[in-house]
Design an enzyme around this catalytic site. Structure first.
Site, PDB file in Angstrom:
ATOM      1  N   GLU A 299       4.174 -36.989  19.515  1.00 22.77           N
ATOM      2  CA  GLU A 299       4.686 -35.627  19.326  1.00 22.77           C
ATOM      3  C   GLU A 299       5.492 -35.147  20.532  1.00 22.77           C
ATOM      4  OE1 GLU A 299       1.390 -33.628  16.360  1.00 22.77           O
ATOM      5  OE2 GLU A 299       1.177 -33.276  18.484  1.00 22.77           O
TER       6      GLU A 299
ATOM      7  N   MET B  78      -1.980 -21.703  14.401  1.00 24.42           N
ATOM      8  CA  MET B  78      -2.958 -21.897  13.335  1.00 24.42           C
ATOM      9  C   MET B  78      -3.021 -20.690  12.396  1.00 24.42           C
ATOM     10  SD  MET B  78      -3.898 -24.897  14.051  1.00 24.42           S
ATOM     11  CE  MET B  78      -5.395 -25.237  13.154  1.00 24.42           C
ATOM     12  N   ARG B  79      -1.878 -20.376  11.823  1.00 25.86           N
ATOM     13  CA  ARG B  79      -1.839 -19.332  10.800  1.00 25.86           C
ATOM     14  C   ARG B  79      -0.859 -19.765   9.731  1.00 25.86           C
ATOM     15  NH1 ARG B  79      -3.500 -13.878  11.296  1.00 25.86           N
ATOM     16  NH2 ARG B  79      -2.071 -13.483   9.582  1.00 25.86           N
ATOM     17  N   ILE B  80      -1.136 -19.342   8.506  1.00 27.76           N
ATOM     18  CA  ILE B  80      -0.183 -19.584   7.425  1.00 27.76           C
ATOM     19  C   ILE B  80       0.739 -18.375   7.368  1.00 27.76           C
ATOM     20  CG2 ILE B  80       0.034 -19.832   4.914  1.00 27.76           C
ATOM     21  CD1 ILE B  80      -2.668 -21.345   5.015  1.00 27.76           C
TER      22      ILE B  80
ATOM     23  N   ASP C 105       7.608 -21.484   2.182  1.00 27.24           N
ATOM     24  CA  ASP C 105       6.390 -20.716   1.902  1.00 27.24           C
ATOM     25  C   ASP C 105       5.279 -21.556   1.274  1.00 27.24           C
ATOM     26  OD1 ASP C 105       7.443 -20.889  -0.630  1.00 27.24           O
ATOM     27  OD2 ASP C 105       8.254 -18.846  -0.562  1.00 27.24           O
TER      28      ASP C 105
ATOM     29  N   GLY D  84      -1.249 -26.070  23.822  1.00 34.20           N
ATOM     30  CA  GLY D  84       0.182 -25.993  24.107  1.00 34.20           C
ATOM     31  C   GLY D  84       0.754 -27.224  24.789  1.00 34.20           C
ATOM     32  N   SER D  85       0.208 -28.395  24.484  1.00 37.80           N
ATOM     33  CA  SER D  85       0.796 -29.599  25.104  1.00 37.80           C
ATOM     34  C   SER D  85       2.192 -29.858  24.539  1.00 37.80           C
ATOM     35  CB  SER D  85      -0.111 -30.816  24.923  1.00 37.80           C
ATOM     36  OG  SER D  85      -0.205 -31.189  23.581  1.00 37.80           O
TER      37      SER D  85
ATOM     38  N   HIS E 273       3.587 -31.596  12.345  1.00 35.71           N
ATOM     39  CA  HIS E 273       2.326 -31.791  11.641  1.00 35.71           C
ATOM     40  C   HIS E 273       1.838 -33.221  11.863  1.00 35.71           C
ATOM     41  CE1 HIS E 273      -0.720 -31.073   8.594  1.00 35.71           C
ATOM     42  NE2 HIS E 273      -0.468 -32.286   8.154  1.00 35.71           N
TER      43      HIS E 273
HETATM   44  C1  GRF Z   1      -0.486 -30.824  17.342  1.00 36.07           C
HETATM   45  O1  GRF Z   1      -1.194 -32.005  17.100  1.00 36.07           O
HETATM   46  C2  GRF Z   1       0.381 -30.464  16.167  1.00 36.07           C
HETATM   47  O2  GRF Z   1       0.756 -31.559  15.403  1.00 36.07           O
HETATM   48  C3  GRF Z   1      -0.504 -29.561  15.350  1.00 36.07           C
HETATM   49  O3  GRF Z   1      -1.253 -28.855  16.300  1.00 36.07           O
HETATM   50  C4  GRF Z   1      -1.402 -29.627  17.481  1.00 36.07           C
HETATM   51  C5  GRF Z   1      -1.040 -28.740  18.643  1.00 36.07           C
HETATM   52  O4  GRF Z   1      -1.371 -29.321  19.874  1.00 36.07           O
HETATM   53  N1  GRF Z   1       0.312 -28.733  14.489  1.00 36.07           N
HETATM   54  P1  GRF Z   1      -0.917 -28.645  21.237  1.00 36.07           P
HETATM   55  O5  GRF Z   1      -1.458 -27.217  21.271  1.00 36.07           O
HETATM   56  O6  GRF Z   1       0.566 -28.674  21.285  1.00 36.07           O
HETATM   57  O7  GRF Z   1      -1.530 -29.479  22.333  1.00 36.07           O
END
Ligand code: GRF
Length: 191
Positions: free
Chosen positions: A178, A94-96, A146, A16-17, A113
């Protein structure tokens, strides 16, 4: 007329950074919105602690409690309907998501992403970029449709790959990008 604050729900699975960067931007007044919910599909996600520290409501929706993607997504939709978000932010979730879920919140779900989409959809992007010998890597924020990692691109930032870069160093450098990019894009969408 005073515009009411947008309501943001953030979906996570881990550290969750990015969530933290968004919380900080809200607290510093850069994003004019309220984070109404942080939801994780993993009970151990450190991001849940970050949310609790910031007094944000949290929910845990475990993968193992649902036998199908449709059932999981129906439960997820029910929770989100309760919190009434204007924007759903995927931050390492981490889910579609199923087409019916995505369509129920059409145009309201965004994702970050770690690649210059359309290159390197899916996982392990840093290693794949190195294996391909690319000179440029980057980050994309896009709307979720989707089709995995394929929705309309909102903004991209690129980074030059250095001779001594590893997957780990790229991950670290990408994270720094990010943490600036995601709050900025969210601010543009809600402010
Ligand atoms: C990030 O690198 C993002 O691009 C990817 O998942 C990672 C999440 O990192 N989708 P965090 O949990 O926000 O540290």
């Amino acid at each position: 007329m005073i515009k009411s604050k947008s309501r943001i729900a953030i979906l996570i699975s881990g550290n969750g950074s990015n969530l933290q960067a968004i919380i900080d931007a809200v607290n510093q007044g850069q994003i004019h919105a309220e984070i109404v919910l942080v939801l994780s599909n993993k009970a151990t996600a450190y991001g849940l602690e970050r949310a609790q520290r910031a007094n944000i409501a949290t929910e845990i929706l475990l993968n193992a409690e649902y036998t199908s993607q449709n059932e999981y997504d129906a439960a997820l939709k029910q929770i989100l309907d309760h919190y009434q978000p204007d924007l759903i932010v995927l931050a390492g979730f981490m889910r579609i998501l199923s087409p019916s879920f995505v369509n129920a919140f059409k145009g309201k779900i965004i994702n970050i992403h770690p690649s210059l989409l359309p290159k390197y959809r899916g996982l392990n992007t840093h290693q794949r970029v190195l294996d391909a010998g690319d000179k440029i890597h980057g980050v994309t924020v896009h709307y979720v449709t989707d089709d995995l990692d394929s929705g309309p691109i909102i903004e991209q930032v690129s980074l030059e790959i250095l001779a001594n870069d590893t997957a780990e160093s790229l991950e670290e450098r990408i994270h720094k990008i990010e943490h600036k990019l995601y709050p900025k894009v969210i601010a543009n969408l809600v402010n």
